[in-house]
Design a protein around this motif. Sequence first.
Motif, PDB file in Angstrom:
ATOM      1  N   GLN A 121       0.836  -1.209   0.000  1.00  8.46           N
ATOM      2  CA  GLN A 121       0.000   0.000   0.000  1.00  8.46           C
ATOM      3  C   GLN A 121       0.872   1.261   0.000  1.00  8.46           C
ATOM      4  O   GLN A 121       0.511   2.274  -0.589  1.00  8.46           O
ATOM      5  CB  GLN A 121      -0.928  -0.034   1.217  1.00  8.46           C
ATOM      6  CG  GLN A 121      -1.674   1.260   1.531  1.00  8.46           C
ATOM      7  CD  GLN A 121      -2.660   1.656   0.440  1.00  8.46           C
ATOM      8  OE1 GLN A 121      -3.054   0.830  -0.364  1.00  8.46           O
ATOM      9  NE2 GLN A 121      -3.018   2.926   0.390  1.00  8.46           N
ATOM     10  N   SER A 132      -5.435  -1.094  -8.819  1.00  4.96           N
ATOM     11  CA  SER A 132      -6.284  -2.303  -8.759  1.00  4.96           C
ATOM     12  C   SER A 132      -5.502  -3.495  -8.206  1.00  4.96           C
ATOM     13  O   SER A 132      -6.055  -4.316  -7.467  1.00  4.96           O
ATOM     14  CB  SER A 132      -6.857  -2.625 -10.130  1.00  4.96           C
ATOM     15  OG  SER A 132      -5.835  -2.994 -10.994  1.00  4.96           O
ATOM     16  N   THR A 134      -3.120  -3.280  -6.008  1.00  2.00           N
ATOM     17  CA  THR A 134      -3.040  -3.056  -4.556  1.00  2.00           C
ATOM     18  C   THR A 134      -4.363  -3.424  -3.892  1.00  2.00           C
ATOM     19  O   THR A 134      -4.374  -4.034  -2.811  1.00  2.00           O
ATOM     20  CB  THR A 134      -2.717  -1.581  -4.256  1.00  2.00           C
ATOM     21  OG1 THR A 134      -1.622  -1.188  -5.068  1.00  2.00           O
ATOM     22  CG2 THR A 134      -2.362  -1.376  -2.807  1.00  2.00           C
ATOM     23  N   GLN A 135      -5.461  -3.072  -4.555  1.00  6.71           N
ATOM     24  CA  GLN A 135      -6.773  -3.411  -3.995  1.00  6.71           C
ATOM     25  C   GLN A 135      -6.927  -4.920  -3.851  1.00  6.71           C
ATOM     26  O   GLN A 135      -7.502  -5.397  -2.870  1.00  6.71           O
ATOM     27  CB  GLN A 135      -7.895  -2.854  -4.891  1.00  6.71           C
ATOM     28  CG  GLN A 135      -7.968  -1.340  -4.936  1.00  6.71           C
ATOM     29  CD  GLN A 135      -8.419  -0.703  -3.629  1.00  6.71           C
ATOM     30  OE1 GLN A 135      -7.625  -0.589  -2.703  1.00  6.71           O
ATOM     31  NE2 GLN A 135      -9.661  -0.289  -3.544  1.00  6.71           N
ATOM     32  N   ASP A 136      -6.396  -5.660  -4.828  1.00  8.07           N
ATOM     33  CA  ASP A 136      -6.469  -7.134  -4.734  1.00  8.07           C
ATOM     34  C   ASP A 136      -5.695  -7.637  -3.518  1.00  8.07           C
ATOM     35  O   ASP A 136      -6.152  -8.529  -2.790  1.00  8.07           O
ATOM     36  CB  ASP A 136      -5.906  -7.778  -6.008  1.00  8.07           C
ATOM     37  CG  ASP A 136      -6.827  -7.554  -7.197  1.00  8.07           C
ATOM     38  OD1 ASP A 136      -8.008  -7.238  -6.967  1.00  8.07           O
ATOM     39  OD2 ASP A 136      -6.366  -7.664  -8.350  1.00  8.07           O
ATOM     40  N   LYS A 139      -7.593  -6.756  -0.447  1.00 11.67           N
ATOM     41  CA  LYS A 139      -8.800  -7.580  -0.305  1.00 11.67           C
ATOM     42  C   LYS A 139      -8.448  -8.923   0.352  1.00 11.67           C
ATOM     43  O   LYS A 139      -9.146  -9.391   1.251  1.00 11.67           O
ATOM     44  CB  LYS A 139      -9.407  -7.819  -1.690  1.00 11.67           C
ATOM     45  CG  LYS A 139     -10.917  -7.958  -1.676  1.00 11.67           C
ATOM     46  CD  LYS A 139     -11.479  -8.095  -3.072  1.00 11.67           C
ATOM     47  CE  LYS A 139     -11.609  -6.745  -3.754  1.00 11.67           C
ATOM     48  NZ  LYS A 139     -12.110  -6.845  -5.138  1.00 11.67           N
ATOM     49  N   MET A 155      -8.188   0.160   1.682  1.00 13.45           N
ATOM     50  CA  MET A 155      -9.019  -0.047   0.474  1.00 13.45           C
ATOM     51  C   MET A 155      -9.972   1.120   0.271  1.00 13.45           C
ATOM     52  O   MET A 155     -10.155   1.621  -0.846  1.00 13.45           O
ATOM     53  CB  MET A 155      -9.838  -1.334   0.619  1.00 13.45           C
ATOM     54  CG  MET A 155      -9.134  -2.571   0.150  1.00 13.45           C
ATOM     55  SD  MET A 155     -10.073  -4.017   0.623  1.00 13.45           S
ATOM     56  CE  MET A 155     -11.381  -3.959  -0.537  1.00 13.45           C
ATOM     57  N   ASN A 158      -8.027   4.130  -0.974  1.00 14.56           N
ATOM     58  CA  ASN A 158      -7.682   4.012  -2.401  1.00 14.56           C
ATOM     59  C   ASN A 158      -8.908   4.249  -3.291  1.00 14.56           C
ATOM     60  O   ASN A 158      -8.807   4.891  -4.338  1.00 14.56           O
ATOM     61  CB  ASN A 158      -7.126   2.618  -2.713  1.00 14.56           C
ATOM     62  CG  ASN A 158      -5.763   2.410  -2.104  1.00 14.56           C
ATOM     63  OD1 ASN A 158      -5.114   3.368  -1.702  1.00 14.56           O
ATOM     64  ND2 ASN A 158      -5.321   1.174  -2.022  1.00 14.56           N
ATOM     65  N   THR A 159     -10.040   3.705  -2.842  1.00 14.56           N
ATOM     66  CA  THR A 159     -11.267   3.860  -3.641  1.00 14.56           C
ATOM     67  C   THR A 159     -11.667   5.334  -3.722  1.00 14.56           C
ATOM     68  O   THR A 159     -12.103   5.811  -4.770  1.00 14.56           O
ATOM     69  CB  THR A 159     -12.416   3.041  -3.018  1.00 14.56           C
ATOM     70  OG1 THR A 159     -11.934   1.723  -2.778  1.00 14.56           O
ATOM     71  CG2 THR A 159     -13.615   2.965  -3.925  1.00 14.56           C
TER      72      THR A 159
END
Lengths: 300, 272
Positions: A121, A132, A134-136, A139, A155, A158-159
């Motif tokens: 992150q 995306s 990083t989001q994975d 998650k 998350m 980032n969103t």
Amino acid sequence: MSRRLTVHLLIALVLVSFYVASYNELLQQQRGSVWKTSLSSFGIWNLPPIVLLGIAGEFKGVMADYLTLEAGAQLGTEVVRNPAGGYKSINKDYDWQSIHRLFVASQTLDPSFAQTYIVAQGWLPWDANMVSETQDILKIAAKNRPWDWQPAHAMGFNTYYFLKNPGEAGEIFLKAAKIPNAPSYLAILGARLAQKGGETETAISLLKSMLANINPEEPGYNDLLDRLHALEGVLVIEQAVNDCKNKIGRKPSSLSELTASGVLAALPPNPYNLDYCLDAAGIIYFDKPDCQSSNGGIKR
Amino acid sequence: MQALRNIWFLALATCTEGIRHRALWAIVCLSVLLTFANLSVTTLFTWDLGKVSVEFGLSAVAFTGLLLVFFLGMKILADDLERSRIFMLLSRPVSIWQYLAGKFLGLAMILLLATIILGLSAALSIHYVLWQYPGFMPPNFSWVSYAMALACQWMSLVMVLSVSVLCFSFASHPFVALLLAVSSYLVGQNMELLRRVVVENAHAGVLTGQDNLVFALSWIFPNLSLFDKKYAAAYGIVFSCQEFVLLCLYAISYSALIIYLATLLFKRKELA
């Protein structure tokens, strides 16, 4: 005896010189090309996850630790000695794909390890533009660390910040707020973002479910309750705006038009003792009575 | 009764022999070294220090145990044949099954001793790390879970030991037995992974549709991945007493069966 010793010493000297010269030359060559070639391009982390798991066997955790350390070593600025004296920093040419694979490999071996998602992150969305990816990673971390609110918090950030999606960010923050020991501001922040993104009903239902699990004596309970009542007021107005649009065929020009047209008998009370405000984009604010002047909205 | 006495004496003799190999001293030195290594390795990390410490400690136990099984255990077994000591034992009223069972129990005792020493030293280093960095204590961490993970580790090593004894009982050369035992360990460690690949993945190449083969293999090789509780101990994930008891029963039944099989095969082995 002394002649034999001299011969041995000479042979040893020749062998040591040969060794030092060849090894030194090899090191020089390696160092000359290291700045152009990313070290992270080669390594066990490039193997498919299933193979990596097979190789690691019961030492998965330790290998994940090593890979995370390796990722940390690959990142950051490198400081080298300046031939003219002092030191200089070298901007490395990162191979972000390989560094990402390193994080994925580490997480494959130990999906709960905090250092993996925190370092990822800290770098991937900022310097590698890999939001995306990083989001994975986040998650997976959130799924495997049910006691930790921080993956979901990251998350949500980032969103909101990178993906510019406040509604979804708000939902994520609200989910993060439900995790034990999560700071209370997450719920308030999440509700605000969710409402801003047009997810008022979601924000209300999540806040209600949170309040159901909190002791009313706990600090922060009344703040959440106020926010819930404010959002319920916003929802009433949103529904009234839609009814008004159906009735007169256009959006109301002001919130007072809602009461004047008979759609609403009265505007709902605002627990913050402020006027609700409808801006030009149709967003209802409960805490921004001057939304009209700040963004051209319509004030009640 | 006499059989049990024979087995016990053989186990004690094997354990003493293992200690005379200076293995125990090496283990004590290694435990001190690993304790300090644990302290220094942990400080290389910024988060989850407790997890790193617990996992490093338990991995050290596993690694040392494997070295003991594959090198000390196999050497003790091979020495009996190479130095013809086995004839001295078998010429007395000691049957082959008593001999193998005694050797197996003796080696398991060495492993238990090593696991206790290494586990205690790892626990000391973990305790120090958690005391130094209390903010990184894994949630729900408990020493009971740690002790259970350590016990699972020992049971896993005992199962590997039983497979090593089996390989020794029919292999023509100790080195071949060593290779077979190491291969069995690798297969056993990845048995659960292999099962998942075949069952859950429709694109598993040559393994696609080989569910029955994998099922059969999972009953032949020890499923060692079930005993790997380092992750659970490191993150304070509770695993039930029922699971622990079932693991104990699985380890005992599998080891007993393998030692029985080893006895049958050893009888056919040409000792001279």
